[in-house]
Design a protein around this motif. Structure first.
Motif, PDB file in Angstrom:
ATOM      1  N   GLY A 111      19.744 -24.363 -15.986  1.00 16.65           N
ATOM      2  CA  GLY A 111      19.355 -25.561 -15.282  1.00 16.65           C
ATOM      3  C   GLY A 111      19.397 -25.361 -13.777  1.00 16.65           C
ATOM      4  N   PHE A 112      18.936 -26.355 -13.081  1.00 17.31           N
ATOM      5  CA  PHE A 112      18.894 -26.329 -11.628  1.00 17.31           C
ATOM      6  C   PHE A 112      20.300 -26.521 -11.066  1.00 17.31           C
ATOM      7  N   ASP A 113      20.678 -25.652 -10.167  1.00 15.62           N
ATOM      8  CA  ASP A 113      21.959 -25.761  -9.472  1.00 15.62           C
ATOM      9  C   ASP A 113      21.667 -25.649  -7.987  1.00 15.62           C
ATOM     10  N   GLU A 114      21.829 -26.762  -7.282  1.00 14.16           N
ATOM     11  CA  GLU A 114      21.482 -26.777  -5.856  1.00 14.16           C
ATOM     12  C   GLU A 114      22.356 -25.850  -5.024  1.00 14.16           C
ATOM     13  N   ARG A 115      23.469 -25.383  -5.583  1.00 15.21           N
ATOM     14  CA  ARG A 115      24.327 -24.437  -4.863  1.00 15.21           C
ATOM     15  C   ARG A 115      23.738 -23.026  -4.872  1.00 15.21           C
ATOM     16  N   VAL A 116      22.798 -22.783  -5.790  1.00 16.07           N
ATOM     17  CA  VAL A 116      22.152 -21.468  -5.870  1.00 16.07           C
ATOM     18  C   VAL A 116      20.972 -21.467  -4.901  1.00 16.07           C
ATOM     19  N   HIS A 117      21.059 -20.599  -3.909  1.00 19.78           N
ATOM     20  CA  HIS A 117      20.054 -20.549  -2.846  1.00 19.78           C
ATOM     21  C   HIS A 117      18.637 -20.418  -3.398  1.00 19.78           C
ATOM     22  N   GLU A 118      18.455 -19.541  -4.383  1.00 19.85           N
ATOM     23  CA  GLU A 118      17.126 -19.313  -4.957  1.00 19.85           C
ATOM     24  C   GLU A 118      16.558 -20.605  -5.557  1.00 19.85           C
ATOM     25  N   ASN A 119      17.400 -21.384  -6.258  1.00 18.77           N
ATOM     26  CA  ASN A 119      16.941 -22.652  -6.841  1.00 18.77           C
ATOM     27  C   ASN A 119      16.426 -23.581  -5.762  1.00 18.77           C
ATOM     28  N   LYS A 120      17.212 -23.767  -4.730  1.00 20.57           N
ATOM     29  CA  LYS A 120      16.846 -24.683  -3.639  1.00 20.57           C
ATOM     30  C   LYS A 120      15.607 -24.180  -2.903  1.00 20.57           C
ATOM     31  N   GLN A 121      15.537 -22.888  -2.666  1.00 20.80           N
ATOM     32  CA  GLN A 121      14.390 -22.293  -1.961  1.00 20.80           C
ATOM     33  C   GLN A 121      13.092 -22.525  -2.731  1.00 20.80           C
ATOM     34  N   TYR A 122      13.104 -22.264  -4.035  1.00 22.23           N
ATOM     35  CA  TYR A 122      11.894 -22.465  -4.836  1.00 22.23           C
ATOM     36  C   TYR A 122      11.483 -23.935  -4.870  1.00 22.23           C
ATOM     37  N   LEU A 123      12.448 -24.804  -5.021  1.00 22.17           N
ATOM     38  CA  LEU A 123      12.125 -26.230  -5.041  1.00 22.17           C
ATOM     39  C   LEU A 123      11.499 -26.648  -3.718  1.00 22.17           C
TER      40      LEU A 123
END
Length: 155
Positions: free
Chosen positions: A1-13
C-alpha cells in the motif's frame, strides 16, 4: 500500500498529479471515510465522489473495497520499481483490469506489455500517455482485461 513516509511513493504521486494537471485530466483524492457509505453499492454514487473526474487517487482503503475499486477502474497503476514480485498486478489482471507498471522486477514476469497491461520506463510522461489511452479508448480495458485474466488463470 501507499506509505507517505516512503520517498518513492510520494514522488510518484506528485508526478502523477502534475501530469494530470498538464494533460488537463480531472482528478479527485478519495479518503477511506468517504468510501465507507454503506448505503451505496457503487462508489461513484457516493455523494462525496465527483463522478465527472477521469482519475481517482485512493492511497489507503480497506480490503473489502478492493474488488469494488477494481470493478470501477479502467486500469491499475502499480508504481514500485524493482519490486521482487508484486501481487497487485496479478490481482488486477484477475479482476480484468490491466495493470500499468514499471518495466523491471516482478511485473516483467507477470505482465505481457500491450497484451495484458503495460510496462513503462520510470518516466512520468510515458505513464501519462498510457493513462490517456484508456481515456480515449474505453474498449482497451476490456481487451487487455480479458487477456490478463486468461493469463492469470492459465498459470
Amino acid at each position: 500500500g501507499f506509505d507517505e513516509r516512503v520517498h518513492e511513493n510520494k514522488q510518484y504521486l506528485d508526478e502523477l498529479i502534475m501530469f494530470c494537471q498538464t494533460m488537463k485530466l480531472k482528478y479527485q483524492f478519495l479518503e477511506t471515510q468517504q468510501l465507507n457509505d454503506a448505503n451505496v453499492s457503487f462508489i461513484l454514487d457516493n455523494k462525496c465522489v465527483d463522478a465527472s473526474a477521469a482519475i481517482y487517487f485512493i492511497t489507503k482503503f480497506p480490503d473489502q473495497l478492493k474488488n469494488a475499486l477494481f470493478n470501477e477502474c479502467s486500469a491499475v497503476l502499480y508504481t514500485p520499481q524493482y519490486e521482487h514480485f508484486g501481487i497487485v498486478p496479478i490481482e488486477a489482471m484477475l479482476a480484468m483490469r490491466p495493470p500499468i507498471a514499471c518495466n523491471n522486477g516482478g511485473p516483467l514476469e507477470t505482465i505481457v506489455d500491450g497484451e495484458t497491461g503495460f510496462l513503462c520506463e520510470s518516466d512520468p510522461t510515458q505513464w501519462a500517455k498510457i493513462m490517456q489511452r484508456f481515456v480515449e479508448d474505453r474498449q482497451l480495458t476490456l481487451r487487455l482485461g480479458r487477456s490478463g485474466r486468461q493469463r492469470v488463470l492459465a498459470k
